[in-house]
Design an enzyme around this catalytic site. Structure first.
Site, PDB file in Angstrom:
ATOM      1  CG  ASP A  10      -7.188  -4.210 -38.411  1.00  0.00           C
ATOM      2  OD1 ASP A  10      -7.750  -3.149 -38.725  1.00  0.00           O
ATOM      3  OD2 ASP A  10      -6.325  -4.761 -39.124  1.00  0.00           O
ATOM      4  CG  ASP A 105      -9.393   0.716 -39.913  1.00  0.00           C
ATOM      5  OD1 ASP A 105      -8.417   1.366 -39.494  1.00  0.00           O
ATOM      6  OD2 ASP A 105      -9.337   0.000 -40.926  1.00  0.00           O
ATOM      7  CD  GLU A 106      -4.440  -0.231 -36.886  1.00  0.00           C
ATOM      8  OE1 GLU A 106      -3.950  -1.171 -36.227  1.00  0.00           O
ATOM      9  OE2 GLU A 106      -3.928   0.213 -37.928  1.00  0.00           O
TER      10      GLU A 106
END
Length: 356
Positions: A10, A105-106
């Site tokens: 993350d 973003d993860e």
């Protein structure tokens, strides 16, 4: 049966961190990224400095301005975020094809096949975080565990720029002490309903039997019962098969010195060769990408009759491509080397040294 090893990566306050990277004057400031319209916009990401004022994602911009009137408000640049996300996902896929992106973003990564006695999952997670920083100058937090639920939980426990491992020896203690609102998937409404039934912690959830949880929460009750025990059988669902492996680097200052650039191309060729070996692939195309100081991206590709995977072979072709692309009058800020048209290569046993 081999015990699964899952990593959840993350990125830390992703949009805000990109803005701080691209505008160093924002570092250490309360940065709020979101829609341009103050009266209708929504916060996409807030830096930790802004969060100290109570600002958080999905909050109306009007409320954010009230909480943090002296914050630094930045309009979202989604094209930039997508580009950086692409760099990050490319790094993930240089380690494993079992990558399940959840957002820009993860992502979850199943690295079970990479783990060795001398190469634990936590070490691989740190190598991935290192590679992300080298390529993007952004930090990421990682969680490592034996299933997706626990890996995601772990990734949020030591932010920013942290690593947490949840294993059989600590899972029960962690879950029992956890605030019910910190369980992944438990939002405000669920938390309120659980409080109505005197469920405030993981221990309270654990003490409820499965039938009672199903009665209270319907089908979701079985999932809650399992979460309290650290059980999750969901697989990492790869979104696509990797078609290429590459590495790119952004220079700290714009460069037009051939010696410096060629040394970097040699380094990138070596990194790309290492990653091809890790996934036991070779490729029949080589691409060199350049981003100029004016942010113009240009590239050139060469197709090969026979597949390659060694540093020397990759470098020799990349060297030629770079010479075709370069303009001595135009400095560059980024250089990348990619090998594509992948096919299965000979098996190579992995050791920790393949990741260094």
């Amino acid at each position: 049966m081999t015990e699964r090893r899952i990593i959840h990566i993350d990125m830390d306050y992703f949009f805000a961190q990109v803005e701080m990277r691209d505008n160093p004057k924002l570092k250490g400031k309360p940065v709020i990224v979101g829609g341009k319209a103050i009266h209708r916009g929504v916060v996409s990401t807030a830096s930790y400095e802004a969060r100290a004022y109570g600002v958080h994602s999905a909050m109306p911009m009007t409320q954010a301005h009230k909480l943090c009137p002296n914050g630094y408000y930045v309009t979202s640049r989604f094209d930039t975020y997508r580009e950086v996300s692409g760099q990050i996902m490319k790094i993930f896929r240089s380690y494993t094809e079992l990558v399940e992106p959840m957002s820009l973003d993860e992502a979850y990564l199943d690295i079970t096949h990479l783990v060795r006695p001398d190469l634990p999952a936590s070490t691989i997670a740190n190598y991935i975080r290192r590679d992300i920083y080298e390529v993007t100058r952004l930090t990421a937090s990682a969680g490592v565990s034996y299933n997706k639920f626990l890996a995601k939980l772990a990734s949020g426990m030591n932010k920013p720029n942290g690593l947490t491992v949840i294993d059989y020896n600590n899972v029960h203690e962690i879950l029992m002490q956890l605030d019910i609102g910190d369980f992944p998937g438990v939002g405000k409404a669920s938390k309120k309903k659980m409080h109505q039934h005197h469920i405030y912690t993981g221990q309270d959830l654990y003490n409820k039997d499965e039938f009672e949880l199903i009665r209270l929460f319907g089908k979701r009750g079985r999932g809650l019962y399992n979460k309290a025990r650290g059980i999750d059988h969901n697989e990492v669902k790869a979104s696509r098969v990797r078609k290429s492996v590459g590495t790119e680097r952004t220079f700290s200052t714009d460069v037009n010195d051939d010696d410096v650039i060629l040394r970097k191309i040699r380094e990138l060729s070596g990194k790309t060769a290492e990653r091809l070996n890790k996934i036991q692939k070779s490729g029949k195309t080589v691409t060199v990408k350049i981003k100029t100081y004016q942010y113009e991206t240009i590239s050139k590709q060469k197709s090969l009759r026979d597949p390659i995977r060694t540093e020397t072979d990759i470098y020799n072709i990349a060297y030629t491509l770079y010479n075709d692309l370069k303009d001595p009058e135009i400095p560059i800020r980024l250089i990348g080397v990619t090998v594509g048209s992948l096919e299965q290569s000979d098996f190579k046993n992995l050791t920790i040294y393949d990741f260094i």
